[in-house]
Design an enzyme around this catalytic site. Structure first.
Site, PDB file in Angstrom:
ATOM      1  N   HIS A 157      41.089  40.164  39.373  1.00  0.00           N
ATOM      2  CA  HIS A 157      41.547  40.966  38.242  1.00  0.00           C
ATOM      3  C   HIS A 157      41.133  42.420  38.476  1.00  0.00           C
ATOM      4  CE1 HIS A 157      41.903  37.414  35.174  1.00  0.00           C
ATOM      5  NE2 HIS A 157      42.426  37.130  36.356  1.00  0.00           N
ATOM      6  N   GLU A 159      39.328  44.544  36.741  1.00  0.00           N
ATOM      7  CA  GLU A 159      37.928  44.875  36.506  1.00  0.00           C
ATOM      8  C   GLU A 159      37.012  44.247  37.562  1.00  0.00           C
ATOM      9  OE1 GLU A 159      39.813  44.331  32.343  1.00  0.00           O
ATOM     10  OE2 GLU A 159      40.047  43.527  34.359  1.00  0.00           O
ATOM     11  N   CYS A 205      39.118  39.942  30.141  1.00  0.00           N
ATOM     12  CA  CYS A 205      39.030  38.508  29.909  1.00  0.00           C
ATOM     13  C   CYS A 205      37.564  38.088  30.038  1.00  0.00           C
ATOM     14  CB  CYS A 205      39.903  37.763  30.917  1.00  0.00           C
ATOM     15  SG  CYS A 205      39.230  37.735  32.602  1.00  0.00           S
ATOM     16  N   CYS A 208      36.124  38.838  33.517  1.00  0.00           N
ATOM     17  CA  CYS A 208      35.934  40.263  33.796  1.00  0.00           C
ATOM     18  C   CYS A 208      34.779  40.829  32.978  1.00  0.00           C
ATOM     19  CB  CYS A 208      37.221  41.032  33.501  1.00  0.00           C
ATOM     20  SG  CYS A 208      38.552  40.664  34.654  1.00  0.00           S
TER      21      CYS A 208
END
Length: 282
Positions: A157, A159, A205, A208
């Site tokens: 992801h 991040e 999320c 992250c």
């Protein structure tokens, strides 16, 4: 200031370089990062304006949409299937007290997400800013984006990719307290200490968020909400993850998940050795 930025993609044998055009309003020097695809490390020397000013709290339960001007899908059946969203969705009082306006960093993160979609990636971007603790100047920053489809990595992801790259380039685990006298520090900084803050195009999320906190980053600014990410046509809902994390293990079978705690004689060997050995703490 507009400039050419080179993105380096490392293969198993050959380094393939692609070049694309980007507008950069920071008047900064760009350095290509060899660690991740589509990651830009940029030196800076401007004052850090801080987190944006707070704004009046709003609650938006239902999306107000309008027809998008154009659709890039090659399938005519998908043209205008999903309308464009015009505001962030917010339920209950979940974001009350943390709502702020925009600044160049959050706009940069959102631009990175938009560019990612244009280049076939996921709709998420992140910017990590390293700030000198005494002068409050930006030392450097990293522009990062979602790498899931490019790297075939479900954990890549925006991040997580950002945390991995920044920690790797700086050579430290703690991005909340970067010390000039740390022998592992790879990049220079003008003052004794600095720290990083992260701007994300969308609410992180659970994975992250955990990565950000394990990196000891204490300031998170995001724009789109988890409800925006779950909208039809976007469909990156984290609802089941939040529900699972709030549910006891024995009750998670309804989601098709099987979790077991195994008792074995050597389960604590690693921890006991860790307690009583020379180690690199993190």
């Amino acid at each position: 200031m507009t400039q050419w930025i080179t993105t380096i993609s490392l293969g198993s044998v050959l380094a393939i370089t692609s070049v694309y055009w980007m507008a950069d309003d920071t008047h900064s020097k760009t350095i290509d990062s060899p660690y991740e695809v589509s990651v830009k490390h940029v030196q800076d020397d401007t004052d850090y304006e801080g987190v944006p000013q707070g704004i009046e709290s709003t609650i938006q339960l239902v999306s107000t949409n309008h027809a998008c001007d154009k659709c890039s899908s090659k399938d005519p059946a998908l043209h205008h299937k999903h309308q464009c969203q015009t505001h962030n969705l917010k339920q209950d009082n979940q974001y009350r007290g943390i709502e702020v306006g925009g600044n160049r960093w959050i706009r940069m993160a959102c631009d990175e997400a938009h560019q990612s979609v244009k280049e076939g990636g996921g709709p998420f971007g992140a910017v990590v800013v390293q700030i000198d603790d005494v002068s409050n100047k930006v030392i450097r920053f990293w522009r990062c984006r979602n790498q899931v489809t490019k790297n075939i990595d479900p954990t890549a992801h925006a991040e997580v990719s950002a945390v991995r790259t920044v920690a790797n380039e700086l050579g430290v685990f703690d991005l909340g307290n970067i010390r000039q006298n740390d022998p592992r520090l790879k990049l220079t900084q003008p003052g004794e200490t600095s720290h990083c803050e992260i701007y994300s195009s969308c609410e992180p999320c659970p994975m992250c968020y955990a990565a950000i906190r394990w990196a000891r980053i204490d300031t998170i600014v995001f724009s789109a909400t988890r409800y925006d990410a779950a909208e039809p046509g976007v469909e990156f809902s984290d609802l089941k993850l939040y529900q699972e994390l709030a549910t006891p293990y024995q009750d998670r079978g309804s989601n098709g998940l099987r979790v077991y705690q195994a008792t074995t004689k050597n389960s604590l060997d690693a921890f006991n050795l860790w307690k009583n050995t020379d180690k690199v703490a993190y």
